[in-house]
Scaffold this motif. Sequence first.
Motif, PDB file in Angstrom:
ATOM      1  N   CYS A   4       1.136   9.417  -5.699  1.00 35.88           N
ATOM      2  CA  CYS A   4       1.426  10.790  -5.286  1.00 35.88           C
ATOM      3  C   CYS A   4       2.357  11.485  -6.277  1.00 35.88           C
ATOM      4  N   GLY A  37       1.226   4.171  -2.887  1.00 35.73           N
ATOM      5  CA  GLY A  37       1.028   5.575  -2.570  1.00 35.73           C
ATOM      6  C   GLY A  37       2.115   6.458  -3.155  1.00 35.73           C
ATOM      7  N   GLY A  70      -7.466   3.345  -3.925  1.00 38.67           N
ATOM      8  CA  GLY A  70      -6.721   3.994  -2.865  1.00 38.67           C
ATOM      9  C   GLY A  70      -6.439   3.026  -1.718  1.00 38.67           C
ATOM     10  N   ILE A  71      -5.907   3.567  -0.641  1.00 37.25           N
ATOM     11  CA  ILE A  71      -5.514   2.746   0.498  1.00 37.25           C
ATOM     12  C   ILE A  71      -6.712   2.544   1.417  1.00 37.25           C
ATOM     13  N   SER A  84       0.817  -1.213   0.000  1.00 36.93           N
ATOM     14  CA  SER A  84       0.000   0.000   0.000  1.00 36.93           C
ATOM     15  C   SER A  84       0.847   1.257   0.000  1.00 36.93           C
ATOM     16  N   GLN A 136      -5.341   8.598  -0.343  1.00 35.92           N
ATOM     17  CA  GLN A 136      -4.789   7.804   0.749  1.00 35.92           C
ATOM     18  C   GLN A 136      -5.872   7.251   1.667  1.00 35.92           C
ATOM     19  N   SER A 158       6.526   6.304   3.358  1.00 36.34           N
ATOM     20  CA  SER A 158       5.736   7.343   4.030  1.00 36.34           C
ATOM     21  C   SER A 158       6.441   8.690   3.975  1.00 36.34           C
ATOM     22  N   ILE A 207       5.973  10.077   0.504  1.00 37.68           N
ATOM     23  CA  ILE A 207       4.613  10.602   0.340  1.00 37.68           C
ATOM     24  C   ILE A 207       4.495  11.968   1.008  1.00 37.68           C
TER      25      ILE A 207
END
Length: 373
Positions: free
Chosen positions: A140, A136, A292-293, A132, A219, A197, A200
């Motif tokens: 992004c 992302g 999406g997540i 995931s 997200q 992360s 992102i």
Amino acid sequence: MSTAAAPRSIDRPSTRDRVATGDLAPAPARTARATAVIAALLVALVVTLLVSAGAGQLHVPPDEVIGSVLHRLGLNAGDLPSHPNGEAALWNIRFPRLMMGLLVGAGLGVAGAVMQGIFGNPLAEPGVIGVSAGAGVGACAVIVFGWAFLGPMTIPAAAFVTALVTTVIVYGLARRGGRTEVVTLVLMGIAVNAVASALIAYFVFLGDTAAREQIVFWQLGSLNGSRWVQVQAVAPLMLVALVAAWTLAGRLDLLALGERAARHLGVHVERLRLTAIVLTTLMVAAGVAFAGIIAFVGLVVPHLIRMAIGPSHRSLLPGSAVGGALVLSLADLVARTAVDYADLPIGMLTALVGGPFFFWLLMRARARAGGWA
């Protein structure tokens, strides 16, 4: 995600729990109960789909939904939607969205069951291998830099590719001497998730206001905007991965006995683990790329199904598929109807339910272990 890093022993079922879940019940009794539970879930899913298809600002009664479907199948039975835009709303907007929810929910549910099987821990979930978070990063990047080399399919394509790349990186870093240790895989997944992360967050910093809003909404997950062309892109990948995952059921049951016992019984553990990770990546990446997540479905659904029908993967995997589809369909129904003229993020709703459930799992695990390790 660190959920799978918990030791195997903290959630090993006691004899009492195995009796309660039917693990020690005779095989015919377990099969009968599993069949009954899955049948009940299927009925609930059909009812949910009928209600969801007709719910919204343009209301279509369930009998007219059924009539519309029957007419499309060439059966001149039932009434067509009375509203002049009812037929278009059903087939151009709502049915594609419902189908996407079925596919993504089933994929997340089965992916969670497979991950819990190969990790030997019911607290594991697909996010542990970075799928995931990797998706992302790709999504992004496309949103911030405005890339459109594949038109409206650019974001899903980028998310899918980066999800696969992230998993390859995690697996490659965790592999040593021809083997992959579970603990090492989890730790590498945590590290890669942290890096993803951070990337992102960097893209959020670079983006303008519109890009930031799109990133945040993506997200949090949503089925809004799903169309048949997207369903056609997801369906082949998801269906092939679901069927392939079911063929692993017997070997996952043997792996539950322990790696050494599984090897003695003819299971190639490393090959099984690699196959399971590839299939999990395909299912989650395909879902995340278009929806999406969406958190916690892969954790909560398999655990509940296991509690209801027992640990046998031959029943657990199809049960998780139906259960995941049902949970996501219900979440989407609430997302579309809870607030007038608004479409809530599905990931927010699943996290509101899944977060407390995960807390309960941890408390349950601690009570069994007699305290934190």
